[in-house]
Scaffold this motif. Structure first.
Motif, PDB file in Angstrom:
ATOM      1  N   CYS A   1      24.050  51.695 -22.620  1.00  0.00           N
ATOM      2  CA  CYS A   1      23.710  52.321 -21.255  1.00  0.00           C
ATOM      3  C   CYS A   1      24.707  53.362 -21.181  1.00  0.00           C
ATOM      4  CB  CYS A   1      23.577  51.293 -20.255  1.00  0.00           C
ATOM      5  SG  CYS A   1      22.089  50.045 -20.268  1.00  0.00           S
ATOM      6  N   THR A   2      24.373  54.401 -20.811  1.00  0.00           N
ATOM      7  CA  THR A   2      25.329  55.481 -20.516  1.00  0.00           C
ATOM      8  C   THR A   2      24.779  56.517 -19.290  1.00  0.00           C
ATOM      9  OG1 THR A   2      26.576  57.463 -21.383  1.00  0.00           O
ATOM     10  CG2 THR A   2      24.298  57.135 -22.304  1.00  0.00           C
ATOM     11  N   SER A   3      25.983  56.980 -18.528  1.00  0.00           N
ATOM     12  CA  SER A   3      25.633  58.066 -17.503  1.00  0.00           C
ATOM     13  C   SER A   3      26.941  58.477 -17.124  1.00  0.00           C
ATOM     14  CB  SER A   3      24.981  57.136 -16.256  1.00  0.00           C
ATOM     15  OG  SER A   3      25.062  57.914 -15.126  1.00  0.00           O
ATOM     16  N   ALA A   4      26.962  59.426 -16.240  1.00  0.00           N
ATOM     17  CA  ALA A   4      28.145  59.998 -15.768  1.00  0.00           C
ATOM     18  C   ALA A   4      28.543  59.404 -14.656  1.00  0.00           C
ATOM     19  CB  ALA A   4      28.010  61.739 -15.230  1.00  0.00           C
TER      20      ALA A   4
ATOM     21  N   GLN B   1      19.744  51.915 -42.093  1.00  0.00           N
ATOM     22  CA  GLN B   1      19.282  50.744 -41.889  1.00  0.00           C
ATOM     23  C   GLN B   1      17.664  50.746 -41.866  1.00  0.00           C
ATOM     24  OE1 GLN B   1      21.401  47.850 -41.891  1.00  0.00           O
ATOM     25  NE2 GLN B   1      22.777  49.784 -42.431  1.00  0.00           N
ATOM     26  N   GLY B   2      16.943  51.929 -41.890  1.00  0.00           N
ATOM     27  CA  GLY B   2      15.502  51.699 -41.781  1.00  0.00           C
ATOM     28  C   GLY B   2      15.112  50.960 -40.377  1.00  0.00           C
ATOM     29  N   ARG B   3      15.816  51.198 -39.440  1.00  0.00           N
ATOM     30  CA  ARG B   3      15.636  50.913 -38.147  1.00  0.00           C
ATOM     31  C   ARG B   3      15.114  52.156 -37.191  1.00  0.00           C
ATOM     32  NH1 ARG B   3      20.179  46.798 -36.413  1.00  0.00           N
ATOM     33  NH2 ARG B   3      18.836  46.597 -34.581  1.00  0.00           N
ATOM     34  N   GLN B   4      14.404  52.097 -35.966  1.00  0.00           N
ATOM     35  CA  GLN B   4      14.222  53.303 -35.007  1.00  0.00           C
ATOM     36  C   GLN B   4      15.185  53.270 -33.950  1.00  0.00           C
ATOM     37  OE1 GLN B   4       9.948  52.070 -34.695  1.00  0.00           O
ATOM     38  NE2 GLN B   4       9.468  54.235 -35.293  1.00  0.00           N
ATOM     39  N   LEU B   5      15.659  54.235 -33.923  1.00  0.00           N
ATOM     40  CA  LEU B   5      16.607  54.586 -32.509  1.00  0.00           C
ATOM     41  C   LEU B   5      15.506  55.033 -31.439  1.00  0.00           C
ATOM     42  CD1 LEU B   5      18.982  55.317 -30.842  1.00  0.00           C
ATOM     43  CD2 LEU B   5      18.982  57.512 -32.053  1.00  0.00           C
ATOM     44  N   ILE B   6      15.300  54.332 -30.283  1.00  0.00           N
ATOM     45  CA  ILE B   6      14.813  54.628 -28.961  1.00  0.00           C
ATOM     46  C   ILE B   6      15.759  55.261 -28.044  1.00  0.00           C
ATOM     47  CG2 ILE B   6      13.268  54.097 -27.133  1.00  0.00           C
ATOM     48  CD1 ILE B   6      12.209  53.227 -30.152  1.00  0.00           C
ATOM     49  N   VAL B   7      15.398  56.476 -27.756  1.00  0.00           N
ATOM     50  CA  VAL B   7      16.522  57.076 -26.396  1.00  0.00           C
ATOM     51  C   VAL B   7      15.627  57.276 -25.257  1.00  0.00           C
ATOM     52  CG1 VAL B   7      17.593  59.117 -25.738  1.00  0.00           C
ATOM     53  CG2 VAL B   7      17.835  58.280 -28.342  1.00  0.00           C
ATOM     54  N   SER B   8      15.873  56.800 -24.375  1.00  0.00           N
ATOM     55  CA  SER B   8      15.111  56.624 -22.857  1.00  0.00           C
ATOM     56  C   SER B   8      15.897  57.666 -22.012  1.00  0.00           C
ATOM     57  CB  SER B   8      14.772  55.403 -22.389  1.00  0.00           C
ATOM     58  OG  SER B   8      14.183  55.442 -21.355  1.00  0.00           O
ATOM     59  N   THR B   9      15.373  58.382 -21.470  1.00  0.00           N
ATOM     60  CA  THR B   9      16.165  59.131 -20.103  1.00  0.00           C
ATOM     61  C   THR B   9      15.271  58.990 -18.856  1.00  0.00           C
ATOM     62  OG1 THR B   9      14.811  61.255 -20.448  1.00  0.00           O
ATOM     63  CG2 THR B   9      16.464  60.716 -22.025  1.00  0.00           C
ATOM     64  N   HIS B  10      15.691  59.637 -18.039  1.00  0.00           N
ATOM     65  CA  HIS B  10      14.886  59.678 -16.787  1.00  0.00           C
ATOM     66  C   HIS B  10      14.341  60.769 -16.049  1.00  0.00           C
ATOM     67  CE1 HIS B  10      13.798  58.174 -12.578  1.00  0.00           C
ATOM     68  NE2 HIS B  10      14.663  59.134 -12.031  1.00  0.00           N
ATOM     69  N   THR B  11      14.852  62.061 -16.877  1.00  0.00           N
ATOM     70  CA  THR B  11      14.308  63.233 -16.265  1.00  0.00           C
ATOM     71  C   THR B  11      13.648  64.002 -17.514  1.00  0.00           C
ATOM     72  OG1 THR B  11      16.442  64.369 -16.566  1.00  0.00           O
ATOM     73  CG2 THR B  11      15.934  63.537 -14.475  1.00  0.00           C
ATOM     74  N   ILE B  12      12.751  64.817 -17.181  1.00  0.00           N
ATOM     75  CA  ILE B  12      11.878  65.623 -18.219  1.00  0.00           C
ATOM     76  C   ILE B  12      12.970  66.591 -18.755  1.00  0.00           C
ATOM     77  CG2 ILE B  12      10.187  67.333 -18.636  1.00  0.00           C
ATOM     78  CD1 ILE B  12       8.759  66.021 -16.612  1.00  0.00           C
ATOM     79  N   SER B  13      13.881  67.118 -17.871  1.00  0.00           N
ATOM     80  CA  SER B  13      14.876  68.217 -18.275  1.00  0.00           C
ATOM     81  C   SER B  13      15.881  67.635 -19.500  1.00  0.00           C
ATOM     82  CB  SER B  13      15.494  68.807 -17.264  1.00  0.00           C
ATOM     83  OG  SER B  13      16.286  67.793 -16.656  1.00  0.00           O
ATOM     84  N   LEU B  14      15.971  66.267 -19.249  1.00  0.00           N
ATOM     85  CA  LEU B  14      16.999  65.860 -20.481  1.00  0.00           C
ATOM     86  C   LEU B  14      16.137  65.358 -21.700  1.00  0.00           C
ATOM     87  CD1 LEU B  14      19.958  64.976 -21.314  1.00  0.00           C
ATOM     88  CD2 LEU B  14      19.621  62.426 -20.067  1.00  0.00           C
TER      89      LEU B  14
ATOM     90  N   ASP C   1      12.796  45.618 -34.594  1.00  0.00           N
ATOM     91  CA  ASP C   1      14.025  45.708 -35.141  1.00  0.00           C
ATOM     92  C   ASP C   1      14.577  47.161 -34.726  1.00  0.00           C
ATOM     93  OD1 ASP C   1      15.822  44.723 -36.733  1.00  0.00           O
ATOM     94  OD2 ASP C   1      15.391  45.903 -38.348  1.00  0.00           O
ATOM     95  N   ASP C   2      14.095  47.850 -33.502  1.00  0.00           N
ATOM     96  CA  ASP C   2      14.487  48.893 -32.822  1.00  0.00           C
ATOM     97  C   ASP C   2      15.867  48.831 -32.375  1.00  0.00           C
ATOM     98  OD1 ASP C   2      14.018  48.055 -30.563  1.00  0.00           O
ATOM     99  OD2 ASP C   2      12.417  49.061 -30.190  1.00  0.00           O
ATOM    100  N   PHE C   3      16.515  49.775 -31.912  1.00  0.00           N
ATOM    101  CA  PHE C   3      17.922  49.534 -31.018  1.00  0.00           C
ATOM    102  C   PHE C   3      17.628  50.735 -29.876  1.00  0.00           C
ATOM    103  CE2 PHE C   3      18.844  51.899 -34.961  1.00  0.00           C
ATOM    104  CZ  PHE C   3      19.559  53.082 -34.532  1.00  0.00           C
ATOM    105  N   LEU C   4      18.461  50.629 -28.816  1.00  0.00           N
ATOM    106  CA  LEU C   4      18.176  51.406 -27.750  1.00  0.00           C
ATOM    107  C   LEU C   4      19.138  52.064 -27.042  1.00  0.00           C
ATOM    108  CD1 LEU C   4      16.071  52.308 -25.328  1.00  0.00           C
ATOM    109  CD2 LEU C   4      16.389  49.941 -24.512  1.00  0.00           C
ATOM    110  N   VAL C   5      18.975  53.424 -26.713  1.00  0.00           N
ATOM    111  CA  VAL C   5      19.898  53.992 -25.773  1.00  0.00           C
ATOM    112  C   VAL C   5      19.105  54.388 -24.556  1.00  0.00           C
ATOM    113  CG1 VAL C   5      21.631  56.067 -25.445  1.00  0.00           C
ATOM    114  CG2 VAL C   5      21.405  54.910 -27.682  1.00  0.00           C
ATOM    115  N   LEU C   6      19.832  54.095 -23.438  1.00  0.00           N
ATOM    116  CA  LEU C   6      19.597  54.280 -22.153  1.00  0.00           C
ATOM    117  C   LEU C   6      20.369  55.394 -21.514  1.00  0.00           C
ATOM    118  CD1 LEU C   6      18.524  50.629 -21.043  1.00  0.00           C
ATOM    119  CD2 LEU C   6      16.887  52.506 -20.918  1.00  0.00           C
TER     120      LEU C   6
END
Length: 694
Positions: free
Chosen positions: A446-449, A89-102, A260-265
């Motif tokens: 939004c995802t998490s254990a 789609q020519g769009r950007q996926l943004i992946v955001s995490t809380h920790t440096i290790s991830l 036009d981005d989309f996001l994973v938290l």
């Protein structure tokens, strides 16, 4: 020309390419798919299920809340469909995490696996050349242009000691390939780094060559990347700065950070707290002092006004510094003598004695800028004018309690507890998140254990403003019944002021006993720094004498470094508080036991918690059931989740808080354990009952 998307809908010529994402993603994660066949990874039905739900969310540009138990492999489950969608789609996926290790895991481990998956099949080969980058804040980058100007203007900007630091940075600049501050050891002094980092209008495409400037080079990578890895704090800071709207040609732009981005938290359970922190005010005596001394430092006689403005301008800075000392000193004496954090409920808690001096500086900086031609020096003065204006506005908002939806407080901090900080935060962060995340007409996953509170994700959905989002939970594929043993001590005194000393003595005794019985490493989780330090003082000498490695939060090492030490040492005892309940990943025998000293209830006296409880009570609700208990359950699940990190891990969870047995709500905690069985013990029978894995 009209084509068909993978769901049979039409795609017009000239628009985005038809997406094959759902079909391809399903194939990758199938039992005979690329993950299993080409990479010899085991098939995980839960991972396949998550990938299909993520693909559907991305395809429809709708939100998704997905709880994936430890071991599901959630990173690949969102990265592979996300990358296919981004490329198609020519769009950007943004992946955001809380920790440096991830962040590091995604960059160094998961994305290379994705590339291998794509290279393994002709159907996927076109996705193997995806471009990725890690986004960090501007202030983390060295700007060679600003460094050059700082060296040229050193006589007016720096005293001798600061000039030595500047020369050290200049020497490092000749060798660094990234220009990132964390590479420079020891870290640069903040006062000098402020003059050379990229967080300035002087670092721009107008002034800097993107083949030489580290930040401008990073911006080029950013514009061409299909996946951008960021952390939650920076994500919300950038959203506060305008997000996708700031980058768009119009104000009605789809997207969160970029058009036009989309996001994973990922680690999304931390989003409410991080967002609350970032959508509020934080103005410290230290920050104001640095801003003023950047203009002119009366002690060193250096600063921007050494070159511009002369004696009159320097006097204005001196007046502002004096007013700042009086203002923050008054707050420290009046409000913070007895407690480190105090809520402010009424206006007029202090006189606006900084308003006049800051207003005078604001006007002077504008006047000085107007006398200069367009260029770097004028831009610098205008930037400092905006900085002073922001500080003045923040002080006014805090003194007037300007936002009725926020709670306001003042706190004392720093190593010597001498820094006074004015704070505010939204009482309910859901409207902000609904607007800035879920109202952006793009997919937000939004995802998490640990998203569920009790057995439902709905309370979390309401808290983050994602009321209409699809919510799904899948369990961990790990065999917890076989690989986890849970023990509960029944004779630790319940927390109370009267029993505090006896409770600490009993905790120390149990921790000594349990760590001696477990051959591998033990992570001991506290809810109080004071308790942690008291128990450490009691036990550390014995461990040192026995040669047992002991690590503790708040000493010399960061959380990332402490976790690395624990992985390396193999049998260390690590004491940690708040941030160690989540995000610490130590697989294998190096973490063979998690000891929970107290159930992780947030202190009810913090202004944010207090204000939230008041709002719930005013609405006729029960603060304990609606806020305190759900928060504690998520944190408890996170703490327990530190133990089993892969299929072969096994170990012990030891709970030293008898409220799980004595209180009605204790059933909620025991019910949230990944294994059904647990054994009770006390000091009379623990030698017989406590049986960790050999």
């Amino acid at each position: 020309m009209i084509g068909l998307n993978d769901d049979g809908s039409t795609a017009t010529a000239g628009g985005p390419k038809p997406s094959r994402m759902r079909k391809l993603a399903a194939g990758v994660f199938a039992e005979t798919g690329a993950l299993c066949d080409a990479l010899n990874l085991e098939h995980r039905p839960e991972q396949e299920q998550m990938a299909c739900f993520v693909a559907g969310s991305l395809h429809r540009d709708e939100p998704l809340l997905f709880e994936a138990g430890t071991g599901v492999g959630k990173s690949l489950a969102y990265l592979i469909p996300g990358l296919i969608h981004a490329v198609d789609q020519g769009r950007q996926l943004i992946v955001s995490t809380h920790t440096i290790s991830l962040q590091e895991q995604i960059e160094q481990k998961d994305l290379p696996i994705c590339r291998r998956v794509f290279k393994s099949s002709p159907n996927l080969a076109r996705y193997a050349d995806f471009r990725s980058t890690v986004l960090v804040g501007k202030a983390n980058y060295l700007c060679p242009t600003r460094l050059g100007h700082a060296l040229a203007d050193r006589a007016s900007l720096f005293a001798d000691a600061d000039y030595e630091e500047l020369q050290r940075i200049a020497g490092w600049a000749d060798t660094t390939t990234t220009g990132l501050r964390h590479e420079l050891k020891p870290p640069p002094r903040p006062e000098v780094w402020d003059a050379v980092n990229a967080d300035s209008s002087a670092c721009s495409r107008k002034h800097c060559d993107d083949t030489k400037c580290h930040y401008q080079r990073a911006r080029v990578r950013l514009r061409t990347a299909q996946v951008i890895i960021v952390n939650h704090a920076l994500l919300f800071a950038l959203i506060n700065a305008g997000g996708a709207q700031a980058h768009g040609a119009t104000t009605d732009v789809r997207g969160v950070l970029f058009p036009d981005d989309f996001l994973v938290l990922d680690e999304a359970h931390t989003v409410p707290d991080v967002a609350t922190d970032n959508f509020g005010l934080s103005l410290s005596s230290y920050g104001l002092d640095r801003a003023l001394k950047y203009l002119f430092n009366p002690r060193t006689k250096r600063g921007l006004f050494r070159k511009h403005g002369g004696a009159a301008a320097q006097q204005l800075v001196f007046d502002a510094l004096e007013a700042s000392q009086q203002f923050f000193g008054f707050l420290a004496t009046r409000l913070l003598e007895q407690r480190a954090i105090v809520r402010v409920r009424e206006t007029g808690v202090a006189e606006p004695m900084l308003d006049g001096p800051l207003g005078a500086l604001h006007r002077l900086l504008g006047a000085l800028a107007d006398k200069l031609e367009d260029g770097r020096e004028r831009d610098e003065l205008l930037e400092q004018q905006q900085r002073i204006k922001g500080l003045q506005a923040g002080l006014t908002e805090w003194l007037t309690l300007g936002d009725k939806g926020h709670v306001y407080w003042v706190e004392r901090g720093g190593r010597k507890q001498t820094i006074v900080t004015l704070r505010s935060a939204p009482i309910d962060v859901a409207p902000e998140l609904r607007k800035h995340l879920f109202g952006c007409r793009t997919s937000v996953v939004c995802t998490s254990a640990t998203l569920a509170m009790g057995a439902s994700i709905e309370p979390f959905a309401r808290r983050i403003g994602a009321d209409t989002a699809e919510a799904v939970a899948v369990k961990s594929p790990f065999d917890f019944e076989r690989n986890m043993r849970v023990f509960v001590a029944t004779d630790v005194p319940l927390p109370s002021p009267q029993e505090a000393k006896l409770a600490l003595e009993t905790l120390a005794d149990y921790i000594r006993f349990c760590t001696a019985k477990v051959r591998g490493g033990s992570l001991v989780l506290f809810t109080s720094y004071t308790d942690m330090r008291a128990v450490a003082a009691e036990l550390e000498p014995g461990w040192r004498a026995a040669g047992r490695p002991f690590l503790i939060q708040g000493a010399d090492l960061s959380r990332t470094e402490l976790a690395h030490q624990m992985r390396t040492l193999g049998n260390a005892v690590l004491f940690g508080t708040d941030s160690f309940w989540t995000g610490v990943d130590v697989p294998g025998a190096a973490l063979s036991q998690v000891i929970i000293t107290r159930l992780p209830f947030d202190p009810p006296t913090h202004p944010i918690t207090e204000a939230k409880c008041e709002r719930i009570r005013d609405a006729g609700g029960n603060p304990f059931n609606e806020l305190t208990l759900p928060d504690a359950l998520i944190k408890f699940r996170q703490g327990v989740g530190r133990l089993i990190r892969n299929k072969t891990d096994r170990g012990t969870v030891t709970i030293l808080d008898s409220r799980v047995l004595a209180k009605t709500y204790g059933r909620e905690f025991l019910g949230s354990l990944p294994t059904e069985g647990y054994e009770r013990m006390d000091r009379s029978d623990r030698e017989r009952i406590f049986r960790p894995f050999p």
